[in-house]
Scaffold this motif. Sequence first.
Motif, PDB file in Angstrom:
ATOM      1  N   ARG A 183      36.845  -6.398  24.734  1.00 14.58           N
ATOM      2  CA  ARG A 183      36.537  -6.973  23.426  1.00 14.58           C
ATOM      3  C   ARG A 183      37.010  -5.981  22.377  1.00 14.58           C
ATOM      4  NH1 ARG A 183      30.594  -9.426  23.004  1.00 14.58           N
ATOM      5  NH2 ARG A 183      31.606 -10.812  21.515  1.00 14.58           N
ATOM      6  N   VAL A 184      37.924  -6.425  21.516  1.00 12.81           N
ATOM      7  CA  VAL A 184      38.546  -5.550  20.521  1.00 12.81           C
ATOM      8  C   VAL A 184      38.119  -5.996  19.130  1.00 12.81           C
ATOM      9  CG1 VAL A 184      40.723  -4.647  19.628  1.00 12.81           C
ATOM     10  CG2 VAL A 184      40.516  -5.202  22.063  1.00 12.81           C
ATOM     11  N   LEU A 185      37.792  -5.024  18.298  1.00 14.95           N
ATOM     12  CA  LEU A 185      37.392  -5.282  16.912  1.00 14.95           C
ATOM     13  C   LEU A 185      38.409  -4.646  15.985  1.00 14.95           C
ATOM     14  CD1 LEU A 185      35.330  -6.056  14.650  1.00 14.95           C
ATOM     15  CD2 LEU A 185      34.255  -3.838  15.050  1.00 14.95           C
ATOM     16  N   ALA A 196      37.800 -10.160  19.118  1.00 13.77           N
ATOM     17  CA  ALA A 196      38.468 -11.000  20.104  1.00 13.77           C
ATOM     18  C   ALA A 196      38.276 -10.448  21.507  1.00 13.77           C
ATOM     19  CB  ALA A 196      39.962 -11.099  19.795  1.00 13.77           C
ATOM     20  N   THR A 197      38.086 -11.357  22.453  1.00 12.51           N
ATOM     21  CA  THR A 197      38.111 -11.000  23.871  1.00 12.51           C
ATOM     22  C   THR A 197      39.544 -11.179  24.349  1.00 12.51           C
ATOM     23  OG1 THR A 197      35.826 -11.714  24.194  1.00 12.51           O
ATOM     24  CG2 THR A 197      37.200 -11.505  26.166  1.00 12.51           C
ATOM     25  N   VAL A 198      40.145 -10.101  24.846  1.00  5.41           N
ATOM     26  CA  VAL A 198      41.565 -10.110  25.163  1.00  5.41           C
ATOM     27  C   VAL A 198      41.818  -9.568  26.566  1.00  5.41           C
ATOM     28  CG1 VAL A 198      42.204  -9.784  22.741  1.00  5.41           C
ATOM     29  CG2 VAL A 198      41.940  -7.786  24.224  1.00  5.41           C
ATOM     30  N   LEU A 225      37.028 -15.827  20.028  1.00  2.58           N
ATOM     31  CA  LEU A 225      37.633 -15.241  18.828  1.00  2.58           C
ATOM     32  C   LEU A 225      36.710 -15.537  17.657  1.00  2.58           C
ATOM     33  CD1 LEU A 225      40.078 -13.980  17.306  1.00  2.58           C
ATOM     34  CD2 LEU A 225      41.022 -16.304  17.153  1.00  2.58           C
ATOM     35  N   ALA A 226      36.347 -14.493  16.912  1.00  2.00           N
ATOM     36  CA  ALA A 226      35.436 -14.677  15.773  1.00  2.00           C
ATOM     37  C   ALA A 226      35.884 -13.781  14.627  1.00  2.00           C
ATOM     38  CB  ALA A 226      34.004 -14.344  16.180  1.00  2.00           C
ATOM     39  N   TRP A 227      35.459 -14.161  13.410  1.00  2.00           N
ATOM     40  CA  TRP A 227      35.782 -13.359  12.235  1.00  2.00           C
ATOM     41  C   TRP A 227      34.567 -13.269  11.332  1.00  2.00           C
ATOM     42  CZ3 TRP A 227      35.884 -15.182   7.104  1.00  2.00           C
ATOM     43  CH2 TRP A 227      35.693 -16.569   6.969  1.00  2.00           C
ATOM     44  N   ALA A 228      34.565 -12.261  10.455  1.00  2.00           N
ATOM     45  CA  ALA A 228      33.463 -12.077   9.509  1.00  2.00           C
ATOM     46  C   ALA A 228      33.995 -11.493   8.217  1.00  2.00           C
ATOM     47  CB  ALA A 228      32.385 -11.161  10.099  1.00  2.00           C
ATOM     48  N   ASN A 229      33.321 -11.827   7.104  1.00  2.00           N
ATOM     49  CA  ASN A 229      33.633 -11.256   5.799  1.00  2.00           C
ATOM     50  C   ASN A 229      32.524 -10.258   5.466  1.00  2.00           C
ATOM     51  OD1 ASN A 229      34.244 -10.601   3.181  1.00  2.00           O
ATOM     52  ND2 ASN A 229      34.122 -12.685   2.376  1.00  2.00           N
TER      53      ASN A 229
END
Length: 243
Positions: A183-185, A196-198, A225-229
């Motif tokens: 899992r990479v941030l 993301a899990t890659v 896959l996720a994103w945040a502000n």
Amino acid sequence: MTLIDKLPDSLPADNTPKTYAGTKLLTFLLAAGATSIITGATITNTTAVAKDATTMTVSATDSTFIPSGTVLTFGTTQVTTTADVTATAGGAAVAIKAAPAAIALNATATYSNLLEVPTPEESNPTLSDQEETINVHGRVTPIRSVNGKDLTATIRTIAAIDDPVVERLITRGMSLSPNNRERVLWLYPDGFALLATVNIGAPTRQAAPGGTQRVQVTANLSGALAWANLNDTTPTWKEVNAQ
């Protein structure tokens, strides 16, 4: 009255866009088994550790899971855990690689389960659409989702295998799926975060006389896959394609 005296007192708003340095993009690996993000837990050594010792006892105010392979820095001495441990207020024993130096009673280390990729020369997550499209008025227009969103990335660092994070990337890259999963941030300087899990691709090692060697791996989306502000009052992860 001069012309300068006629200048309007109220200034118009400056709408010049802010700019951000791409070199401030940070890349992290999320520790194995993590169920939440930990950025600053204090880990205390509750029993004096002798040089070459292979066990130690650690405690934390809040119960903190520390996976095998974690590097903890007590003062100037780094120790690497060789087994999972949950540090509690009462203390817990954990196996470690032979301590390179003695560690005093009550020495502390700061633990984060975000492992920063050191000195990244390149880190470029690229999102692409996996959608069926048609041409409408000369424009490519999505009409339905086939596989949703895809992500690929290249991570290149000038750090070597003697760095624990680089060693982990190489170990993943030399393993077959699903053992190459991470899992990479990615954390951008404007507050955009991507998680993301890659699958980590086989490492490419670049070295030539007169130059600095590099380690390069690819990261291809294999899971969530996720994103945040992070500018939001209460940032939350928003999963891509979540129903």
